[in-house]
Design an enzyme around this catalytic site. Structure first.
Site, PDB file in Angstrom:
ATOM      1  N   GLU A 105       0.834  -1.207   0.000  1.00 39.39           N
ATOM      2  CA  GLU A 105       0.000   0.000   0.000  1.00 39.39           C
ATOM      3  C   GLU A 105       0.865   1.251   0.000  1.00 39.39           C
ATOM      4  O   GLU A 105       1.929   1.275   0.617  1.00 39.39           O
ATOM      5  CB  GLU A 105      -0.887  -0.034   1.254  1.00 39.39           C
ATOM      6  CG  GLU A 105      -2.014   0.969   1.237  1.00 39.39           C
ATOM      7  CD  GLU A 105      -3.023   0.702   2.361  1.00 39.39           C
ATOM      8  OE1 GLU A 105      -3.635  -0.389   2.385  1.00 39.39           O
ATOM      9  OE2 GLU A 105      -3.189   1.593   3.200  1.00 39.39           O
ATOM     10  N   ASP A 107       0.179   5.241   0.783  1.00 38.04           N
ATOM     11  CA  ASP A 107      -0.901   6.039   1.392  1.00 38.04           C
ATOM     12  C   ASP A 107      -0.647   7.527   1.467  1.00 38.04           C
ATOM     13  O   ASP A 107       0.400   7.939   1.955  1.00 38.04           O
ATOM     14  CB  ASP A 107      -1.015   5.678   2.891  1.00 38.04           C
ATOM     15  CG  ASP A 107      -1.751   4.425   3.143  1.00 38.04           C
ATOM     16  OD1 ASP A 107      -2.521   4.005   2.300  1.00 38.04           O
ATOM     17  OD2 ASP A 107      -1.539   3.870   4.243  1.00 38.04           O
ATOM     18  N   GLU A 109      -2.955  10.345   3.485  1.00 40.26           N
ATOM     19  CA  GLU A 109      -4.171  10.584   4.272  1.00 40.26           C
ATOM     20  C   GLU A 109      -4.142  12.028   4.746  1.00 40.26           C
ATOM     21  O   GLU A 109      -3.093  12.537   5.133  1.00 40.26           O
ATOM     22  CB  GLU A 109      -4.236   9.656   5.495  1.00 40.26           C
ATOM     23  CG  GLU A 109      -4.522   8.224   5.127  1.00 40.26           C
ATOM     24  CD  GLU A 109      -4.665   7.315   6.350  1.00 40.26           C
ATOM     25  OE1 GLU A 109      -4.590   7.798   7.497  1.00 40.26           O
ATOM     26  OE2 GLU A 109      -4.846   6.111   6.138  1.00 40.26           O
TER      27      GLU A 109
END
Ligand SMILES: *[C@@H]1O[C@H](CO)[C@@H](O)[C@H](O)[C@H]1NC(C)=O
Ligand SMILES: *[C@@H]1O[C@H](CO)[C@@H](O)[C@H](O)[C@H]1NC(C)=O
Length: 293
Positions: A105, A107, A109
């Protein structure tokens, strides 16, 4: 020129066939074409003939969307305008993930905040299910006021997180010193907005103010013209490139000296957390990548 054709089943990256689709690049993204709203019962919407996507969060639910394609490397740009006003407690995420067990993953955010207080941009990289490589930043502009471009360059050498073409973070392929690098699992692109007021804003001290709901984030101008992807049940990855004559430069692209300078500037001035400086978390010593620049 380098090309990739990767079997979906093979877990090992193979350079087999020469396979380049040089698309006469049609600019202007279409969210209907590239994405599905995956959850949120009507809180995610594609509007303006596919030019704009909005996600919203209220006290019943958040919402999310995902790409139709699976990517195995790419240069992915998305323009986002984050939840304005008092967005404390909300998290808007924009990430690539292989899903499943031992997932890879990449990411981004965005942790909301009280009106006038800075958003936190949280980044992480997971390989084979293991993350714990957080770096967090504040931004040098108000991300709720207008659209800004958030990008991930992911190729076999490196992962670069950028904002408006300014790199925030680089995660290099350091397999040679034993650091696993995500390069074998195709990933979809996901985005979502949800309530995370147990932890997101000042460690959970500030709760979501539901009187401000719905909280809305907007997306436009998705671009993955430079990417290797699987689509609609295909068994090998097709690579495309904007540079029709030279082949996919992006597949071997690294940060140039100018970008390295910008990266240092961001890290000096806007980085608020780096796992590589958090000695308490790593009493046995930092992960090996922390010793490499
Ligand atoms: C959600 O918010 C609405 C409007 O503020 C309120 O009427 C409703 O009771 C809330 N529902 C829950 C489950 O908190
Ligand atoms: C919110 O604002 C405070 C005060 O400026 C700051 O310390 C914090 O990093 C900001 N972001 C979050 C997600 O709490």
């Amino acid at each position: 020129m380098a090309f990739f054709s990767c079997s979906r089943n093979a877990v090992v990256l193979q350079i087999i066939t020469l396979f380049l689709i040089t698309s006469a690049v049609v600019s202007g993204s279409n969210y209907f074409q590239d994405f599905d709203i995956s959850w949120g019962e009507g809180r995610g919407k594609i509007v303006n003939n596919g030019e704009l996507l909005t996600l919203s969060l209220d006290n019943y639910s958040g919402s999310g969307f995902q790409s139709k394609k699976e990517y195995l490397f790419g240069k992915i740009d998305m323009q986002l305008k984050l939840v304005p006003g008092n967005s404390a407690g909300t998290v808007t995420a924009f990430y690539l993930s292989s899903g499943g067990s031992d997932h890879d993953e990449i990411d981004f955010e965005f942790l909301g905040n009280l009106s006038g207080e800075p958003y936190t941009v949280h980044t992480n990289v997971y390989t084979q299910g293991k993350g714990e490589r957080e770096q967090q930043f504040h931004l040098w502009f108000d991300p709720t006021h207008d659209f800004h471009t958030y990008s991930v360059l992911w190729n076999p050498q490196t992962i670069v997180f950028s904002v408006d073409s300014t790199p925030l973070r680089q995660f290099k392929n350091l397999e040679k010193i034993g650091v696993p690098f995500p390069k074998n699992k195709p990933m979809k692109l996901y985005s979502s907005i949800w309530n995370a007021d147990e932890w997101a804003t000042r460690g959970g001290l500030i709760k979501t103010d539901w009187a401000q709901a719905p909280f809305m984030a907007s997306y436009r101008n998705f671009n993955a013209d430079d990417a290797c992807f699987f689509s609609y049940g295909s068994i090998s990855a097709h690579c495309t490139s904007k540079e029709a004559n030279t082949g996919p430069i992006w597949l071997s692209q690294k940060l140039g000296p100018n970008s390295e300078e910008k990266l240092k500037w961001v890290q000096r001035n806007y980085m608020i957390y780096n796992y590589c400086n958090d000695a308490k978390r790593f009493p046995q010593g930092f992960p090996p990548e922390c010793y490499v620049n």
